[in-house]
Design a protein around this motif. Structure first.
Motif, PDB file in Angstrom:
ATOM      1  N   PRO A 156       5.984   8.445   1.940  1.00 48.88           N
ATOM      2  CA  PRO A 156       4.915   8.462   2.947  1.00 48.88           C
ATOM      3  C   PRO A 156       4.927   9.699   3.858  1.00 48.88           C
ATOM      4  CG  PRO A 156       5.755   6.254   2.737  1.00 48.88           C
ATOM      5  CD  PRO A 156       6.617   7.119   1.842  1.00 48.88           C
ATOM      6  N   ALA A 157       6.119  10.118   4.283  1.00 51.51           N
ATOM      7  CA  ALA A 157       6.184  11.238   5.228  1.00 51.51           C
ATOM      8  C   ALA A 157       5.651  12.547   4.641  1.00 51.51           C
ATOM      9  CB  ALA A 157       7.619  11.436   5.717  1.00 51.51           C
ATOM     10  N   GLN A 158       5.543  12.603   3.313  1.00 46.27           N
ATOM     11  CA  GLN A 158       5.035  13.828   2.676  1.00 46.27           C
ATOM     12  C   GLN A 158       3.508  13.861   2.643  1.00 46.27           C
ATOM     13  OE1 GLN A 158       7.780  12.972  -0.841  1.00 46.27           O
ATOM     14  NE2 GLN A 158       7.725  15.200  -0.867  1.00 46.27           N
ATOM     15  N   LEU A 159       2.879  12.779   3.081  1.00 43.43           N
ATOM     16  CA  LEU A 159       1.416  12.709   3.049  1.00 43.43           C
ATOM     17  C   LEU A 159       0.825  12.932   4.439  1.00 43.43           C
ATOM     18  CD1 LEU A 159       2.080  11.458   0.281  1.00 43.43           C
ATOM     19  CD2 LEU A 159       0.260   9.787   0.697  1.00 43.43           C
ATOM     20  N   SER A 160      -0.414  13.391   4.461  1.00 45.80           N
ATOM     21  CA  SER A 160      -1.117  13.516   5.745  1.00 45.80           C
ATOM     22  C   SER A 160      -1.453  12.115   6.266  1.00 45.80           C
ATOM     23  CB  SER A 160      -2.414  14.303   5.555  1.00 45.80           C
ATOM     24  OG  SER A 160      -3.353  13.509   4.855  1.00 45.80           O
ATOM     25  N   GLY A 161      -1.823  12.049   7.535  1.00 46.94           N
ATOM     26  CA  GLY A 161      -2.206  10.761   8.128  1.00 46.94           C
ATOM     27  C   GLY A 161      -3.371  10.115   7.385  1.00 46.94           C
ATOM     28  N   GLY A 162      -4.343  10.933   7.023  1.00 50.48           N
ATOM     29  CA  GLY A 162      -5.516  10.402   6.320  1.00 50.48           C
ATOM     30  C   GLY A 162      -5.140   9.841   4.961  1.00 50.48           C
ATOM     31  N   GLN A 163      -4.235  10.560   4.278  1.00 53.44           N
ATOM     32  CA  GLN A 163      -3.779  10.070   2.970  1.00 53.44           C
ATOM     33  C   GLN A 163      -2.982   8.774   3.132  1.00 53.44           C
ATOM     34  OE1 GLN A 163      -1.702  13.657   1.802  1.00 53.44           O
ATOM     35  NE2 GLN A 163      -3.255  14.132   0.249  1.00 53.44           N
ATOM     36  N   GLN A 164      -2.121   8.738   4.158  1.00 52.77           N
ATOM     37  CA  GLN A 164      -1.318   7.529   4.382  1.00 52.77           C
ATOM     38  C   GLN A 164      -2.209   6.327   4.669  1.00 52.77           C
ATOM     39  OE1 GLN A 164       2.369   7.651   6.697  1.00 52.77           O
ATOM     40  NE2 GLN A 164       2.167   9.862   6.789  1.00 52.77           N
ATOM     41  N   GLN A 165      -3.264   6.564   5.454  1.00 55.99           N
ATOM     42  CA  GLN A 165      -4.138   5.440   5.775  1.00 55.99           C
ATOM     43  C   GLN A 165      -4.891   4.971   4.537  1.00 55.99           C
ATOM     44  OE1 GLN A 165      -4.075   3.057   7.499  1.00 55.99           O
ATOM     45  NE2 GLN A 165      -5.221   3.240   9.402  1.00 55.99           N
ATOM     46  N   ARG A 166      -5.222   5.900   3.646  1.00 57.61           N
ATOM     47  CA  ARG A 166      -5.888   5.492   2.401  1.00 57.61           C
ATOM     48  C   ARG A 166      -4.926   4.699   1.514  1.00 57.61           C
ATOM     49  NH1 ARG A 166      -8.035  10.478  -0.117  1.00 57.61           N
ATOM     50  NH2 ARG A 166      -6.999  11.737   1.463  1.00 57.61           N
ATOM     51  N   VAL A 167      -3.642   5.074   1.560  1.00 55.96           N
ATOM     52  CA  VAL A 167      -2.636   4.286   0.824  1.00 55.96           C
ATOM     53  C   VAL A 167      -2.539   2.884   1.434  1.00 55.96           C
ATOM     54  CG1 VAL A 167      -0.188   4.067   0.224  1.00 55.96           C
ATOM     55  CG2 VAL A 167      -1.296   6.323   0.150  1.00 55.96           C
ATOM     56  N   ALA A 168      -2.587   2.820   2.771  1.00 59.42           N
ATOM     57  CA  ALA A 168      -2.522   1.508   3.436  1.00 59.42           C
ATOM     58  C   ALA A 168      -3.698   0.631   2.994  1.00 59.42           C
ATOM     59  CB  ALA A 168      -2.518   1.680   4.956  1.00 59.42           C
ATOM     60  N   ILE A 169      -4.840   1.234   2.798  1.00 60.46           N
ATOM     61  CA  ILE A 169      -6.009   0.473   2.318  1.00 60.46           C
ATOM     62  C   ILE A 169      -5.760   0.004   0.885  1.00 60.46           C
ATOM     63  CG2 ILE A 169      -8.471   0.614   1.727  1.00 60.46           C
ATOM     64  CD1 ILE A 169      -8.788   2.584   4.116  1.00 60.46           C
ATOM     65  N   ALA A 170      -5.240   0.905   0.044  1.00 62.47           N
ATOM     66  CA  ALA A 170      -4.934   0.532  -1.346  1.00 62.47           C
ATOM     67  C   ALA A 170      -3.899  -0.593  -1.377  1.00 62.47           C
ATOM     68  CB  ALA A 170      -4.418   1.743  -2.124  1.00 62.47           C
ATOM     69  N   ARG A 171      -2.910  -0.501  -0.490  1.00 59.53           N
ATOM     70  CA  ARG A 171      -1.870  -1.527  -0.459  1.00 59.53           C
ATOM     71  C   ARG A 171      -2.469  -2.894  -0.106  1.00 59.53           C
ATOM     72  NH1 ARG A 171       3.090  -1.157   3.717  1.00 59.53           N
ATOM     73  NH2 ARG A 171       1.346  -1.237   5.158  1.00 59.53           N
ATOM     74  N   ALA A 172      -3.382  -2.909   0.862  1.00 53.92           N
ATOM     75  CA  ALA A 172      -4.029  -4.175   1.223  1.00 53.92           C
ATOM     76  C   ALA A 172      -4.884  -4.689   0.063  1.00 53.92           C
ATOM     77  CB  ALA A 172      -4.870  -3.996   2.483  1.00 53.92           C
ATOM     78  N   LEU A 173      -5.609  -3.788  -0.600  1.00 57.39           N
ATOM     79  CA  LEU A 173      -6.491  -4.201  -1.702  1.00 57.39           C
ATOM     80  C   LEU A 173      -5.700  -4.731  -2.896  1.00 57.39           C
ATOM     81  CD1 LEU A 173      -9.127  -1.302  -1.735  1.00 57.39           C
ATOM     82  CD2 LEU A 173      -9.470  -3.659  -0.952  1.00 57.39           C
ATOM     83  N   ALA A 174      -4.468  -4.270  -3.040  1.00 56.92           N
ATOM     84  CA  ALA A 174      -3.647  -4.686  -4.181  1.00 56.92           C
ATOM     85  C   ALA A 174      -3.404  -6.189  -4.185  1.00 56.92           C
ATOM     86  CB  ALA A 174      -2.314  -3.940  -4.170  1.00 56.92           C
ATOM     87  N   MET A 175      -3.511  -6.810  -3.026  1.00 53.55           N
ATOM     88  CA  MET A 175      -3.328  -8.266  -2.948  1.00 53.55           C
ATOM     89  C   MET A 175      -4.618  -9.010  -3.299  1.00 53.55           C
ATOM     90  SD  MET A 175      -0.187  -8.504  -2.207  1.00 53.55           S
ATOM     91  CE  MET A 175       0.165 -10.127  -1.551  1.00 53.55           C
ATOM     92  N   ARG A 176      -5.644  -8.272  -3.655  1.00 51.99           N
ATOM     93  CA  ARG A 176      -6.972  -8.829  -3.963  1.00 51.99           C
ATOM     94  C   ARG A 176      -7.461  -9.775  -2.874  1.00 51.99           C
ATOM     95  NH1 ARG A 176      -6.099 -10.382 -10.233  1.00 51.99           N
ATOM     96  NH2 ARG A 176      -5.186  -8.436 -10.889  1.00 51.99           N
ATOM     97  N   PRO A 177      -7.578  -9.239  -1.672  1.00 58.32           N
ATOM     98  CA  PRO A 177      -7.993 -10.080  -0.549  1.00 58.32           C
ATOM     99  C   PRO A 177      -9.465 -10.486  -0.651  1.00 58.32           C
ATOM    100  CG  PRO A 177      -7.977  -7.795   0.110  1.00 58.32           C
ATOM    101  CD  PRO A 177      -7.420  -7.829  -1.297  1.00 58.32           C
ATOM    102  N   LYS A 178      -9.781 -11.588  -0.009  1.00 57.82           N
ATOM    103  CA  LYS A 178     -11.182 -12.015   0.063  1.00 57.82           C
ATOM    104  C   LYS A 178     -11.887 -11.312   1.213  1.00 57.82           C
ATOM    105  CE  LYS A 178     -10.362 -16.513  -1.953  1.00 57.82           C
ATOM    106  NZ  LYS A 178     -10.084 -17.920  -1.671  1.00 57.82           N
TER     107      LYS A 178
END
Ligand code: ADP
Ligand code: MG
Length: 262
Positions: A156-178
């Motif tokens: 994570p520390a190697q990514l920009s803030g914007g990239q990290q936040q996009r990863v955070a979105i991907a991480r949330a989506l990985a749980m297939r939320p409603k």
């Protein structure tokens, strides 16, 4: 969004049939000691809706998100249902609830000692019991979708803030939320990175994701929002379409608030 009035002979449009309520809050109150952070909140969010939550600092926006995700309990007497199911008090049901309700915070909160792809596969493997290979395949597809697949092996520390936040979105989506909750997802970002995160959120909205988004990004609210909920001192004071909220706020405190952020 505005809909044209159908001619009397028209059959009801498919869209006009009641959408199922994914998030329902009835008489939700929340006290911290003697301080009341949420005051009799009644709110229904149908499937596919993008609800924007705005309001001054301390008005209860984060508390609202945190109660929907059951990071906070609510006072007795009120109820919160996700896709018809009341929030579990505690225990096993909570893991499933958290899988149904994805959350993205202001601070991206990635696991610092796990690679980007591991950040995304961890939940599906641990909570959903996915095989590692399948979790990885799905994670790569999600990272592709939010535009950071190239960074999958980095930390994570190697990514920009914007990239990290996009990863955070991907991480949330990985749980297939409603439903996805976003609590000021761009307010900790450098200005040049705000748009890349908003673009991912707009795309998600267009794909039909049900979203509750705390943000003061008006461009986003107008482009992707179906509804603006204005909170002040723990209460919902206005609940209307984005365009009418931003151009004709009704409540004096909404006018005052917009005067300060515009
Ligand atoms: P917002 O996100 O709109 O800025 P919050 O939901 O974070 O507002 O906070 C609403 C109010 O509740 C604030 O006055 C805040 O100080 C208070 N509050 C939030 N969390 C706690 C807590 N854990 N203990 C006590 N007071 C809290
Ligand atoms: Mg907040």
């Amino acid at each position: 969004m505005t809909q044209s009035t159908p001619a009397p002979t028209d059959p009801p449009a498919a869209d006009s049939t009641a959408k199922r309520a994914l998030v329902e809050l009835d008489n939700v109150n929340k006290h911290f000691g003697s301080f009341q952070a949420l005051k009799d909140i009644n709110l229904t969010i149908p499937e596919g809706q993008v609800a924007i939550v705005v309001g001054p600092s301390g008005s209860g926006k984060s508390t609202l998100c945190r109660t929907i995700n059951r990071l906070e309990t609510i006072d007795e007497g009120g109820t919160i249902r996700i896709d018809g199911k009341p929030l579990p008090a505690e225990g096993k049901g909570l893991a499933q609830l958290r899988a149904d309700v994805g959350m993205v915070f202001q601070s991206f909160n990635l696991f610092a000692h796990k690679s980007i792809v591991e950040n995304v596969t961890l939940g599906p493997i641990k909570v959903k019991g996915l095989k590692k290979s399948q979790a990885q395949e799905e994670a790569m597809a999600l990272l592709e979708r939010v535009g950071v697949a190239q960074q999958a092996k980095k930390m994570p520390a190697q990514l920009s803030g914007g990239q990290q936040q996009r990863v955070a979105i991907a991480r949330a989506l990985a749980m297939r939320p409603k439903v996805m909750l976003f609590d000021e997802p761009t307010s900790a970002l450098d200005p040049e990175m705000v748009q890349e995160v908003l673009d991912v959120m707009v795309q998600l909205a267009h794909e039909g994701m049900t979203m509750v988004v705390v943000t003061h990004e008006m461009g986003f609210a107008r482009k992707a929002g179906d509804r603006v909920i204005f909170m002040d001192q723990g209460a919902i004071l206005e609940d209307t379409e984005p365009e009418s909220f931003f151009t004709h706020p009704q409540h004096p405190r909404a006018k005052d608030f917009l005067g300060k952020i515009l």
